[in-house]
Design a protein around this motif. Sequence first.
Motif, PDB file in Angstrom:
ATOM      1  N   UNK A   1      -5.799  -5.451   1.270  1.00  0.00           N
ATOM      2  CA  UNK A   1      -5.783  -4.779  -0.027  1.00  0.00           C
ATOM      3  C   UNK A   1      -6.863  -3.721  -0.144  1.00  0.00           C
ATOM      4  N   UNK A   2      -8.046  -4.010   0.361  1.00  0.00           N
ATOM      5  CA  UNK A   2      -9.130  -3.026   0.335  1.00  0.00           C
ATOM      6  C   UNK A   2      -8.751  -1.804   1.163  1.00  0.00           C
TER       7      UNK A   2
ATOM      8  N   UNK B   1       0.821  -1.210   0.000  1.00  0.00           N
ATOM      9  CA  UNK B   1       0.000   0.000   0.000  1.00  0.00           C
ATOM     10  C   UNK B   1       0.851   1.254   0.000  1.00  0.00           C
ATOM     11  N   UNK B   2       1.898   1.254   0.804  1.00  0.00           N
ATOM     12  CA  UNK B   2       2.809   2.399   0.846  1.00  0.00           C
ATOM     13  C   UNK B   2       3.513   2.568  -0.500  1.00  0.00           C
TER      14      UNK B   2
ATOM     15  N   UNK C   1     -15.417  -1.341  -5.766  1.00  0.00           N
ATOM     16  CA  UNK C   1     -14.256  -1.371  -6.667  1.00  0.00           C
ATOM     17  C   UNK C   1     -14.525  -0.559  -7.927  1.00  0.00           C
ATOM     18  N   UNK C   2     -15.745  -0.638  -8.429  1.00  0.00           N
ATOM     19  CA  UNK C   2     -16.104   0.111  -9.645  1.00  0.00           C
ATOM     20  C   UNK C   2     -16.096   1.615  -9.407  1.00  0.00           C
ATOM     21  N   UNK C   3     -16.290   2.043  -8.178  1.00  0.00           N
ATOM     22  CA  UNK C   3     -16.344   3.470  -7.847  1.00  0.00           C
ATOM     23  C   UNK C   3     -14.995   4.172  -7.972  1.00  0.00           C
TER      24      UNK C   3
ATOM     25  N   UNK D   1      -8.119   0.123  -7.674  1.00  0.00           N
ATOM     26  CA  UNK D   1      -9.226  -0.827  -7.823  1.00  0.00           C
ATOM     27  C   UNK D   1      -8.694  -2.256  -7.877  1.00  0.00           C
ATOM     28  N   UNK D   2      -7.587  -2.459  -8.582  1.00  0.00           N
ATOM     29  CA  UNK D   2      -6.991  -3.800  -8.643  1.00  0.00           C
ATOM     30  C   UNK D   2      -6.533  -4.242  -7.257  1.00  0.00           C
TER      31      UNK D   2
END
Length: 181
Positions: free
Chosen positions: A114-115, A41-42, A149-151, A174-175
């Motif tokens: 991941x989210x 993430x970083x 994810x689509x947003x 999103x991925x």
Amino acid sequence: MSKALFDTIRDIKGSPLTQADVDAVNAALSGTPGRVVSKAGLALIKSFEGLSLKAYPDPATGGEPITIGYGHTGGVKLGTVWTQAQADNALADDVSRFANGVAKLIGDAPTTQGQYDAMVSLSYNVGLGNFGSSTLLKKHKAGDHAGAAAEFARWNKAAGKIMAGLTRRRAAEAAMYRGEA
């Protein structure tokens, strides 16, 4: 107080604290234990923010916000020059602030690493206020992860203009959110 606390923790641990240790303690103190941005993430945030040790105007507006380091804004003036250490410290502080803010906003909604990382990256770029009122957050909290994810793709504009860099960043976020990165 925090220096004394960290000195005590360091003494108990018997070795220097890592950034992950510091982040975990800060998260616990803020009421958001267990929510720490991962290395991936970083790396995502750093890769899209880039590094500039000299302050520059916003690419979309040619003016505010003035930015330095890894996307640090607020109190920055054109002509400001930082060292690498200043940029690294600001990044750590900024990521911690956004990570804690996202953790509070998602509350106890089931969230993968991941989210979480993807939502921190988004909020780092668009601000906690915008993220907090977003349909993406509402869908995530409702368990509509495909919809959330689509947003991400909707957040690809700056000053009303579609930006190629933001389009790429949102696709990467999103991925990551979907567990594909």
